[in-house]
Write an enzyme that holds these catalytic residues in place. Structure first.
Site, PDB file in Angstrom:
ATOM      1  N   ARG A  18       0.837  -1.222   0.000  1.00 46.70           N
ATOM      2  CA  ARG A  18       0.000   0.000   0.000  1.00 46.70           C
ATOM      3  C   ARG A  18       0.863   1.261   0.000  1.00 46.70           C
ATOM      4  NH1 ARG A  18      -3.558  -0.375   4.977  1.00 46.70           N
ATOM      5  NH2 ARG A  18      -1.674  -1.336   5.742  1.00 46.70           N
ATOM      6  N   ASN A  37      -6.249  -2.741   2.227  1.00 48.83           N
ATOM      7  CA  ASN A  37      -6.169  -4.193   2.308  1.00 48.83           C
ATOM      8  C   ASN A  37      -7.572  -4.774   2.378  1.00 48.83           C
ATOM      9  OD1 ASN A  37      -3.375  -4.475   2.327  1.00 48.83           O
ATOM     10  ND2 ASN A  37      -3.236  -4.439   4.548  1.00 48.83           N
TER      11      ASN A  37
END
Length: 92
Positions: A18, A37
């Protein structure tokens, strides 16, 4: 304005994926959106760009894996319709 929703599969959680997507959006410039996520081990991305070349580069670099330890085995990319974002953020 081009808007896409992506789902990345592979080694994409626990490897800074990320943060890599976030840094990539800032590096390319002109990319706004969100990355998060998912419970199933995938990572979701909403991204928008005025310039299709910027978006193409963003998608290409995500496919390569934005961090040294990430490995994208499959990237599902679909055109999407969502509210406009003014920045790029990591969410959960």
């Amino acid at each position: 304005m081009q808007k896409v929703k992506m789902i990345a599969q592979g080694r994409v959680q626990g490897v800074g994926f990320r943060w890599g997507v976030y840094a990539l959006a800032l590096e390319i410039g002109g990319i706004t959106g969100r990355v998060w996520n998912n419970d199933d081990g995938t990572v979701g991305i909403l991204a928008q760009a005025e310039n299709s070349q910027q978006m193409a580069k963003f998608i290409q670099e995500i496919r390569k894996g934005p961090t040294p330890f990430s490995k994208v085995s499959y990237l599902d990319v679909n055109l999407a319709n969502f509210e406009n974002f003014s920045n790029f953020k990591i969410t959960n």
